[in-house]
Enzyme design. Sequence first.
Site: not given
Length: 628
Positions: A215-216, A218-221, A439, A442, A515
């Site tokens: 995913p974008p 995550t530290g690939k570069t 709220e 919920h 919801d």
Amino acid sequence: MAIKPQPQWQRRLASVLLWGSTIYLLVNLLAPALFRSQPPQVPYSLFIDQVEGDKVASVYVGQNEIRYQLKPEAEDEGKEKAAEGQILRTTPIFDLELPKRLEAKGIEFAAAPPAKNSWFGTLLSWVIPPLIFVGIWSFFLNRNNNGAPGGALAFTKSKAKVYVEGDSTKVTFDDVAGVEEAKTELSEVVDFLKFPQRYTALGAKIPKGVLLVGPPGTGKTLLAKAAAGEAGVPFFIISGSEFVELFVGAGAARVRDLFEQAKKQAPCIVFIDELDAIGKSRASGAFMGGNDEREQTLNQLLTEMDGFSAAGATVIVLAATNRPETLDPALLRPGRFDRQVLVDRPDLAGRLKILEIYAKKIKLDKEVELKNIATRTPGFAGADLANLVNEAALLAARNKQDSVTEADFREAIERVVAGLEKKSRVLSDKEKKIVAYHEVGHALVGAVMPGGGQVAKISIVPRGMAALGYTLQMPTEDRFLLNESELRDQIATLLGGRAAEEIVFDSITTGAANDLQRATDLAEQMVTTYGMSKVLGPLAYDKGQQNNFLGQGMGNPRRMVSDDTAKEIDLEVKEIVEQGHNQALAILEHNRDLLEAIAEKILEKEVIEGEELHHLLGQVQAPGTLVV
């Protein structure tokens, strides 16, 4: 690691030659005018008086100027005449009688000869115009190529940035956390670059290419930079979109140029970010025609990666993408990208390590427990956590604090998850009361139904673009599997707000729209994807999409089903949602007094969290006839 500077001696030499030529031209053009002496200027009337007084020896009449020489004057009769007379000049006027006057006085006169251009001026008249044209042409070429050297062919050069080792910004594996499996895979590549004999002695071959997927954020570069930093070799980095250009063939030329540069500096690492920009499958219809620029670029990349080396040294290709399902199969075959390394979102331990790395860069309060922050941030990627730490530091600075506290982190989490507080959004008393009961509904249902996580906070302060209030539920641990009961609990919790509106106000509002959407989607997934239907059985009616790291977008396409099956799916989804709705109604009816008490309290304080909230929710009782 810093960008390797480009050699500048060519540009300096060109600048010296340009300035030298300019100075030489200016000297030759201006020196004659500056240093040549000019005859004195006199009025035209004085010139006429001297002509009438027989004092003029000769006259040269020009278009813009009249120059004349006076007769020499004898000082004494026994002495020689003085030297030649003085030369004067005047500005002519329209005087048709002047030739007659000069002739009557016997004065020699003639028209001034036309000015003769020097050889230098003649040369300039031929050289300057072409130079101006060439200069303008070069300016626009350099402008279109961002000043890159190479002239008209600069667009065929690779735009890769070269990083070299040796400065304080060097990135290593110590700067990367939360992706231990990916670090292990890349450590093997680094070890081969450092000690290739250890592998070649056994006949082993290092993978020529490693594809980082995930995913974008995550530290690939960052992983690729760390691999280059650990190996201590040059690191070429380029985005996939930088290969594609308006000119046909430019992308393929840039691929060739990139690998030629890499071979010269081998051993090195070439990192191609966003590989899907040029590596899309040719069978997917992404290319319009066989001569598409992207297809040519991909073909050249396939050719260059099909096993190459430079004088026994190694060039390893790393690439990153979050869309591996779109890549061409020829690009993923062994011999090109031999390995695919998953760089996924970190778990609890990984998030804690990432927070520890980024927390070193800020002034942290001693009371902060980073483990609590890691627990409250499930699903956060490395980039999200880095942004979270920075947001907390900004909040502390805004409040003029000496250090960053845990309260700053909690507020930063809510800013990231729910959006900014909209204190300027003023609700009427009636709407505020509806939001409060919504709220609390919920929260009460979530306290009985544990599948949605522990309720950590209730707020009726508007946040983000649409949220008028929110109930924050935090998981107590990382979960990778959910059973049917937990999914039904989540649906009931989502419908708790609408159920509270029905019980208290005997009407419903538009506040439950999101919801309902989420509950319906979850119920449909239970039926069509997870096979959790007693009527339809263990069948999947959705076409699953693997490795889709960018989210499902429009959702997975449904298989072709009969009308009867589609009707059964709709009935099953409706039954699951209605059952969750009935569960929420039963819980709230059974705890009506507690619902009223918590709603009144939150109307006073706007926010309830911590021990106070846990004490209140601890009083919730499940109805004895709750349907599960």
